[in-house]
Design an enzyme around this catalytic site. Structure first.
Site, PDB file in Angstrom:
ATOM      1  N   ALA A  92      -9.840  11.353  -4.496  1.00  0.00           N
ATOM      2  CA  ALA A  92      -9.571  11.191  -5.924  1.00  0.00           C
ATOM      3  C   ALA A  92     -10.105  12.338  -6.759  1.00  0.00           C
ATOM      4  O   ALA A  92     -11.024  13.056  -6.366  1.00  0.00           O
ATOM      5  CB  ALA A  92     -10.185   9.871  -6.406  1.00  0.00           C
ATOM      6  N   SER A 119      -3.726  11.235  -3.825  1.00  0.00           N
ATOM      7  CA  SER A 119      -4.365   9.990  -4.240  1.00  0.00           C
ATOM      8  C   SER A 119      -3.730   9.457  -5.517  1.00  0.00           C
ATOM      9  O   SER A 119      -3.352  10.219  -6.412  1.00  0.00           O
ATOM     10  CB  SER A 119      -5.857  10.231  -4.478  1.00  0.00           C
ATOM     11  OG  SER A 119      -6.462   9.119  -5.111  1.00  0.00           O
ATOM     12  N   TYR A 143      -2.137   1.751  -4.369  1.00  0.00           N
ATOM     13  CA  TYR A 143      -2.631   0.386  -4.262  1.00  0.00           C
ATOM     14  C   TYR A 143      -1.575  -0.540  -4.860  1.00  0.00           C
ATOM     15  O   TYR A 143      -0.702  -0.093  -5.618  1.00  0.00           O
ATOM     16  CB  TYR A 143      -3.936   0.214  -5.037  1.00  0.00           C
ATOM     17  CG  TYR A 143      -5.069   1.109  -4.583  1.00  0.00           C
ATOM     18  CD1 TYR A 143      -5.907   0.728  -3.550  1.00  0.00           C
ATOM     19  CD2 TYR A 143      -5.297   2.338  -5.207  1.00  0.00           C
ATOM     20  CE1 TYR A 143      -6.949   1.545  -3.136  1.00  0.00           C
ATOM     21  CE2 TYR A 143      -6.341   3.162  -4.801  1.00  0.00           C
ATOM     22  CZ  TYR A 143      -7.155   2.760  -3.764  1.00  0.00           C
ATOM     23  OH  TYR A 143      -8.187   3.575  -3.359  1.00  0.00           O
ATOM     24  N   THR A 169      -3.284   1.796   0.763  1.00  0.00           N
ATOM     25  CA  THR A 169      -4.686   1.533   1.093  1.00  0.00           C
ATOM     26  C   THR A 169      -4.933   0.037   1.001  1.00  0.00           C
ATOM     27  O   THR A 169      -4.744  -0.571  -0.054  1.00  0.00           O
ATOM     28  CB  THR A 169      -5.613   2.296   0.141  1.00  0.00           C
ATOM     29  OG1 THR A 169      -5.436   3.703   0.358  1.00  0.00           O
ATOM     30  CG2 THR A 169      -7.067   1.948   0.395  1.00  0.00           C
ATOM     31  N   LYS A 245      -3.283   2.230   5.471  1.00  0.00           N
ATOM     32  CA  LYS A 245      -4.544   2.973   5.585  1.00  0.00           C
ATOM     33  C   LYS A 245      -5.722   2.027   5.348  1.00  0.00           C
ATOM     34  O   LYS A 245      -5.745   1.303   4.352  1.00  0.00           O
ATOM     35  CB  LYS A 245      -4.589   4.108   4.571  1.00  0.00           C
ATOM     36  CG  LYS A 245      -5.840   4.978   4.662  1.00  0.00           C
ATOM     37  CD  LYS A 245      -5.796   6.077   3.615  1.00  0.00           C
ATOM     38  CE  LYS A 245      -6.945   7.047   3.761  1.00  0.00           C
ATOM     39  NZ  LYS A 245      -8.266   6.423   3.613  1.00  0.00           N
ATOM     40  N   HIS A 269     -12.350   4.139   4.853  1.00  0.00           N
ATOM     41  CA  HIS A 269     -12.386   4.607   3.467  1.00  0.00           C
ATOM     42  C   HIS A 269     -13.511   5.627   3.263  1.00  0.00           C
ATOM     43  O   HIS A 269     -14.169   5.642   2.226  1.00  0.00           O
ATOM     44  CB  HIS A 269     -12.584   3.414   2.519  1.00  0.00           C
ATOM     45  CG  HIS A 269     -11.939   3.594   1.166  1.00  0.00           C
ATOM     46  ND1 HIS A 269     -10.832   2.882   0.768  1.00  0.00           N
ATOM     47  CD2 HIS A 269     -12.249   4.389   0.121  1.00  0.00           C
ATOM     48  CE1 HIS A 269     -10.498   3.221  -0.465  1.00  0.00           C
ATOM     49  NE2 HIS A 269     -11.349   4.140  -0.875  1.00  0.00           N
ATOM     50  N   ARG A 272     -16.963   4.258   2.321  1.00  0.00           N
ATOM     51  CA  ARG A 272     -17.230   3.982   0.912  1.00  0.00           C
ATOM     52  C   ARG A 272     -16.971   2.530   0.519  1.00  0.00           C
ATOM     53  O   ARG A 272     -17.056   2.186  -0.658  1.00  0.00           O
ATOM     54  CB  ARG A 272     -16.381   4.920   0.041  1.00  0.00           C
ATOM     55  CG  ARG A 272     -16.783   6.369   0.177  1.00  0.00           C
ATOM     56  CD  ARG A 272     -15.716   7.319  -0.316  1.00  0.00           C
ATOM     57  NE  ARG A 272     -15.535   7.340  -1.747  1.00  0.00           N
ATOM     58  CZ  ARG A 272     -16.315   7.969  -2.620  1.00  0.00           C
ATOM     59  NH1 ARG A 272     -17.367   8.633  -2.177  1.00  0.00           N
ATOM     60  NH2 ARG A 272     -16.060   7.961  -3.905  1.00  0.00           N
TER      61      ARG A 272
END
Length: 378
Positions: A92, A119, A143, A169, A245, A269, A272
């Site tokens: 990001a 992203s 998303y 994701t 993902k 991720h 994270r």
């Protein structure tokens, strides 16, 4: 990988110089927040360390006298021929690292003939990246949002801009406890914007006690109720192949196969989300074994050199994606820095393949790598 290590150590210095030059009133604390955002993981950051360390547990069994005069890294991913199995994962807000941000990163991928993943939380828009790197193989990470129209509009824009796949994701129904961001109350610097969300209200640039602007953004838009039925909805609104993902288990990988996705990207991720999850490289074999040759399998997380890539390919990854290393190169010298990172990894992979006795990336198989326990059982 001494050059890469050198670039990493220069990260903070380059960020400080650039941002302070552009905004003399910018404080050291603001720079530190950006660096912490890029480099940190969730919780105590155990998984962040294990993503890298887990690679050491796999040992290469090289073969000899096999004619490796010409090494070929080229392969095919979702029907597209690429120069090497090394691509750029979505990360990001890349304009915090360099003024050209995602556009420079995409141009580097274009130059090296590999895949760039944009992203959703980018500081360059879908259209800006498409214009900057028209020949690059571009994927779009997204998303599924509370407002499905937001997701639908992003998909339509990505299709129109020539992106080749959607990377959904699925490991972030809520955001992980990223303690550094919470401590810093991380927010996007005021001179930047989430370029794909112009006009959409969110909490990204605000702070609340004990919260970060990023967490506020996630709470305002992300949908924690998503399930496999929502994947069917996404498939109904696009003809683009879908890559899942964030998969770490055979069970979810098989559900993905049943749902008709094109590929699985094994990932935690970048460590994270949950501290204590399995390292991505450790989860890879389980998922490859479960899905067989039904769909393609990729991985990201903890990759720092060509040996890591060789091991991942041997364990079944058709493609290996890097996130932070590309950011370090971007911070250091923009497009040229990312190209340098990719070229370092490419050269290392060629060298390691040759020494291991393989001249074609497609010929590498599971027999090349064993877990360290293999030798204790002999």
């Amino acid at each position: 990988m001494n050059v890469l290590v050198s670039l990493v150590f220069q990260l903070l210095l380059e960020i400080w110089r650039r941002i302070i030059k552009e905004n003399p009133r910018c404080s050291y604390q603001a720079i530190e927040k950006i660096a912490d955002y890029y480099r940190s993981g969730a919780g105590k950051q155990q998984t962040l360390a294990e993503n890298r360390q887990a690679f050491y547990k796999y040992k290469i069994r090289p073969r000899c006298l096999r004619n490796v005069e010409n090494v070929d890294l080229s392969t095919t991913i979702l029907g597209e021929k690429i120069s090497m199995p090394i691509g750029i994962a979505p990360t990001a807000m890349q304009k915090m690292a360099h003024p050209l941000g995602e556009c420079a990163n995409a141009r580097a991928a274009q130059e090296l003939g590999t895949i760039f993943t944009l992203s959703t939380l980018s500081t360059s828009s879908i259209e800006e990246v498409a214009e900057a790197a028209p020949q690059a193989i571009k994927w779009y990470q997204l998303y599924i949002y509370k407002d499905r129209n937001i997701t639908r509009d992003l998909v339509i824009r990505a299709e129109k801009a020539g992106f080749k796949a959607l990377v959904l994701t699925v490991d972030a129904p809520v955001f992980g406890l990223r303690l550094e961001d919470l401590r810093n109350k991380f927010t996007l610097p005021s001179h930047l914007r989430l370029a794909n969300f112009q006009g959409i209200k969110s909490g990204m640039n605000t702070e609340r006690d004990h919260e970060s602007g990023l967490n506020n953004y996630v709470t305002s838009l992300f949908d924690s109720s998503i399930n496999w039925e929502d994947l069917k909805w996404l498939k109904s609104i696009t003809k683009l192949p879908i890559v899942l993902k964030g998969i770490l288990t055979a069970e979810d990988a098989l559900l993905g196969v049943q749902a008709g996705v094109a590929a699985i990207q094994v990932s935690n991720h970048g460590a994270r989300q949950i501290d204590g999850t399995v390292a991505a490289i450790d989860a890879l074999s389980e998922i490859v074994k479960a899905v067989g040759d039904k769909i393609e399998v990729y991985m990201d997380g903890g990759v720092t050199d060509g040996v890591d890539i060789l091991k991942a390919v041997a364990l079944g990854a058709r493609m290996v994606f890097i996130g932070r290393p590309a950011l370090w190169g971007l911070t250091h010298s923009g497009q040229a820095g990312v190209e340098q990172i990719l070229n370092i990894l490419k050269k290392e992979l060629i060298t390691c393949m040759a020494i291991a006795g393989f001249s074609n990336i497609k010929e590498i198989d599971r027999n090349l790598v064993v877990h360290e326990n293999y030798y204790s059982k002999l």
